[in-house]
Write a protein that holds these residues in place. Sequence first.
Motif, PDB file in Angstrom:
ATOM      1  N   THR A  60      91.381  44.895  45.653  1.00 41.21           N
ATOM      2  CA  THR A  60      90.619  45.346  46.984  1.00 41.21           C
ATOM      3  C   THR A  60      91.556  46.752  47.527  1.00 41.21           C
ATOM      4  N   LEU A  61      90.798  47.515  48.360  1.00 41.93           N
ATOM      5  CA  LEU A  61      91.440  48.805  49.028  1.00 41.93           C
ATOM      6  C   LEU A  61      90.836  48.515  50.564  1.00 41.93           C
ATOM      7  N   GLU A  62      91.812  48.422  51.247  1.00 42.75           N
ATOM      8  CA  GLU A  62      91.508  48.454  52.618  1.00 42.75           C
ATOM      9  C   GLU A  62      91.596  50.086  53.442  1.00 42.75           C
ATOM     10  N   VAL A  63      90.595  50.490  54.082  1.00 38.23           N
ATOM     11  CA  VAL A  63      90.530  51.639  54.519  1.00 38.23           C
ATOM     12  C   VAL A  63      90.099  51.601  56.120  1.00 38.23           C
ATOM     13  N   THR A  64      90.551  52.818  56.925  1.00 40.82           N
ATOM     14  CA  THR A  64      89.873  53.081  58.054  1.00 40.82           C
ATOM     15  C   THR A  64      89.297  54.310  58.116  1.00 40.82           C
ATOM     16  N   VAL A  65      88.122  54.604  58.327  1.00 40.83           N
ATOM     17  CA  VAL A  65      87.409  55.914  58.727  1.00 40.83           C
ATOM     18  C   VAL A  65      87.053  56.217  60.159  1.00 40.83           C
ATOM     19  N   PRO A  66      87.047  57.509  60.189  1.00 42.52           N
ATOM     20  CA  PRO A  66      86.490  57.780  61.785  1.00 42.52           C
ATOM     21  C   PRO A  66      85.226  58.050  61.661  1.00 42.52           C
ATOM     22  N   VAL A  67      84.629  57.731  62.821  1.00 46.11           N
ATOM     23  CA  VAL A  67      83.033  58.028  63.029  1.00 46.11           C
ATOM     24  C   VAL A  67      82.751  59.387  63.616  1.00 46.11           C
ATOM     25  N   LYS A  68      81.671  59.918  62.997  1.00 40.77           N
ATOM     26  CA  LYS A  68      81.373  61.413  63.518  1.00 40.77           C
ATOM     27  C   LYS A  68      80.019  61.496  63.795  1.00 40.77           C
ATOM     28  N   ASP A  69      79.617  62.730  64.710  1.00 41.70           N
ATOM     29  CA  ASP A  69      78.540  62.806  64.753  1.00 41.70           C
ATOM     30  C   ASP A  69      77.682  63.690  63.717  1.00 41.70           C
ATOM     31  N   TYR A  70      76.515  63.348  63.290  1.00 42.35           N
ATOM     32  CA  TYR A  70      75.962  64.069  62.017  1.00 42.35           C
ATOM     33  C   TYR A  70      74.629  63.932  62.189  1.00 42.35           C
ATOM     34  N   GLU A  71      73.778  65.166  62.031  1.00 42.05           N
ATOM     35  CA  GLU A  71      72.457  64.971  62.339  1.00 42.05           C
ATOM     36  C   GLU A  71      71.633  64.743  60.975  1.00 42.05           C
ATOM     37  N   GLY A  72      72.212  64.876  59.864  1.00 44.25           N
ATOM     38  CA  GLY A  72      71.575  64.651  58.582  1.00 44.25           C
ATOM     39  C   GLY A  72      71.450  62.907  58.158  1.00 44.25           C
ATOM     40  N   ALA A  73      71.414  62.908  56.791  1.00 42.20           N
ATOM     41  CA  ALA A  73      71.527  61.775  56.353  1.00 42.20           C
ATOM     42  C   ALA A  73      70.367  60.537  56.887  1.00 42.20           C
ATOM     43  N   ASN A  74      69.326  61.033  57.069  1.00 38.66           N
ATOM     44  CA  ASN A  74      68.120  60.145  57.678  1.00 38.66           C
ATOM     45  C   ASN A  74      67.051  59.902  56.515  1.00 38.66           C
ATOM     46  N   GLU A  75      67.760  59.270  55.441  1.00 33.18           N
ATOM     47  CA  GLU A  75      66.837  59.195  54.302  1.00 33.18           C
ATOM     48  C   GLU A  75      66.080  57.840  54.446  1.00 33.18           C
ATOM     49  N   SER A  76      64.980  57.857  53.887  1.00 33.08           N
ATOM     50  CA  SER A  76      64.298  56.228  53.909  1.00 33.08           C
ATOM     51  C   SER A  76      64.941  55.328  52.982  1.00 33.08           C
TER      52      SER A  76
END
Length: 179
Positions: free
Chosen positions: A154-170
Amino acid sequence: MKRSLITSAFAVAVALALAGCASAGATSATTAADAGAGSVAETTASVTLTDGWAKAAETGMTAVFGSLENAGSEDLVVIAVETDAAESAELHEMVGDGSGTMSMREKDGGFPIAAGDQLQLEPGGNHIMLLGLTAPLLAGDEVALTLAFDDGSTLEVTVPVKDYEGANESYDGGEHGAQ
C-alpha cells in the motif's frame, strides 16, 4: 521475602501480558496481510505520488490527480483506493463512444505501472474518483488516501484540495452526478 515474592509475581505477570500482546499483534498482522489490506510492513517504497491534488467540491463526487511513479524493479497495478473523505473511491479512465464524446468509467483491472515508469492521473484522463463525499472538500483542505497494489503493498498519501474549473466529465452509466 514477601517483597521479593510480590516482585517476582509482578515480573511474571508483566512477561505473560507482553507475550499475549505479541501473539495478538502477530495474528492481526497476518490476518491483515492475508486479507490483502496491507500493513505498515507491506508499504511499498517503490511508488510515489508527485504533484498530487484533489478538485474542490462541496457535495457529490470529485477527483484526485497527480503522477504515480514506480521506481521499483517490478511492475505493479493499483487495484484499489480508500479514503475517509468519501463513501467510496474508484479508479477511473476516460473512454470515447465513437462519436467524439468522452465519458469516464471505472477502470477494469486497475492501473498498471511498469517498473521505472509513470502513470499520469489528470483531468480528461486516468484519475481517482471520490464518490459520495462525506464532507465538503474546500481549497486548502487535505485528503488522505491509501492506494492498494496487486502485490499486497500500500501507499499512504495526503494531497491538497485545489479550486479547478475543469474536469466536469460525464460519468458512463449516469448514476453519479458530475462535479
